[in-house]
Write a protein that holds these residues in place. Structure first.
Motif, PDB file in Angstrom:
ATOM      1  N   ARG A  89      38.895  69.642  -1.241  1.00 42.45           N
ATOM      2  CA  ARG A  89      40.396  69.032  -1.073  1.00 42.45           C
ATOM      3  C   ARG A  89      40.382  67.386  -0.960  1.00 42.45           C
ATOM      4  O   ARG A  89      41.343  66.739  -1.381  1.00 42.45           O
ATOM      5  N   ILE A 109      43.296  68.817  -8.209  1.00 40.81           N
ATOM      6  CA  ILE A 109      44.016  69.173  -7.311  1.00 40.81           C
ATOM      7  C   ILE A 109      45.543  69.357  -7.590  1.00 40.81           C
ATOM      8  O   ILE A 109      46.235  70.040  -7.016  1.00 40.81           O
ATOM      9  N   TYR A 116      47.773  78.133  -0.630  1.00 40.84           N
ATOM     10  CA  TYR A 116      46.562  78.178  -0.166  1.00 40.84           C
ATOM     11  C   TYR A 116      45.564  77.136  -0.803  1.00 40.84           C
ATOM     12  O   TYR A 116      45.798  76.884  -2.178  1.00 40.84           O
ATOM     13  N   VAL A 117      44.567  76.629  -0.193  1.00 34.90           N
ATOM     14  CA  VAL A 117      43.501  75.703  -0.902  1.00 34.90           C
ATOM     15  C   VAL A 117      42.442  76.663  -1.277  1.00 34.90           C
ATOM     16  O   VAL A 117      41.962  77.503  -0.513  1.00 34.90           O
ATOM     17  N   TRP A 157      48.223  74.241   2.593  1.00 36.06           N
ATOM     18  CA  TRP A 157      48.386  72.738   2.140  1.00 36.06           C
ATOM     19  C   TRP A 157      48.869  71.998   3.388  1.00 36.06           C
ATOM     20  O   TRP A 157      48.615  70.702   3.496  1.00 36.06           O
TER      21      TRP A 157
END
Length: 164
Positions: A89, A109, A116-117, A157
Motif C-alpha cells: 500500500r 493501487i 479491502y487492501v 482502505w
C-alpha cells in the motif's frame, strides 16, 4: 574595527505625500490594461533541490491518466482470475500471479476496487490493459478481491484491520 555605529551620509529616500481626504482622486478607468495586469512580484531565488533534475513522470498508466480508448478496450475484454502475489500500500503497487501460470502481472493501487487492501494469497479477478509506449507488457485493471485469504489480517482502505 570600531564598535561604534557609523552614521548614514546622503539623502534619504522620501515617499510621496498623501493626498488629503477632501481632494479628488484621479479618474482611472477600471478596465485599463494596468488594472487587468497582475501585480509584479519579485522573483524568488530558491536553492535547487538535489532531486529536481531526476524526477520524471511515471510511465505506468494509472486510472487517472489512462486514455479513454484504453479504458474502453480493457472494460470490454475478458475477466481473468489469479492470486495476489504481493501488494504494498505504501508503494502503491503489487503483482498478481495468473491462475493459468503465466508471468506475474503488475497492478497499480488506483485499479483496485472494493473495500479491502489486497494481501498475499487473496484470490482476485481482473481485466488487462497494455502498458505504453510499446504495448508489450500488460497490467491488471478493474481488480476485485473474490476470496480473502483465510487466516490473514485484512485492512480496509480507511485503516480498519479485520482478521478473517
Amino acid at each position: 574595527m570600531s564598535s561604534q555605529a557609523t552614521p548614514i551620509h546622503g539623502a534619504r529616500p522620501m515617499t510621496p505625500p498623501l493626498t488629503s481626504a477632501g481632494s479628488p482622486a484621479p479618474a482611472v478607468s477600471p478596465l485599463t490594461t494596468d488594472s487587468l495586469r497582475p501585480p509584479a512580484y519579485r522573483h524568488r531565488d530558491r536553492s535547487p533541490s538535489p532531486m529536481r533534475g531526476y524526477l520524471i513522470p511515471s510511465p505506468l498508466p494509472t486510472r487517472r491518466n489512462r486514455t479513454c480508448s484504453a479504458t474502453a478496450r480493457a472494460s470490454e475484454g475478458p475477466v481473468f482470475s489469479g492470486v495476489c502475489k504481493y501488494f504494498s500500500r505504501s508503494k502503491g503497487h503489487g503483482f498478481i500471479t495468473p491462475s493459468d501460470g503465466s508471468h506475474d502481472i503488475f497492478v497499480h493501487i488506483s485499479d483496485i476496487e472494493g473495500e479491502y487492501v489486497p494481501v498475499e494469497g487473496d484470490e482476485v479477478s481482473y481485466k488487462v490493459c497494455s502498458i505504453p509506449p510499446k504495448h508489450e507488457k500488460i497490467q491488471a485493471v478493474e481488480v476485485t478481491i473474490t476470496h480473502l485469504n483465510p487466516g490473514t489480517k485484512h485492512e480496509t482502505w480507511t485503516g480498519h484491520v479485520i482478521s478473517s
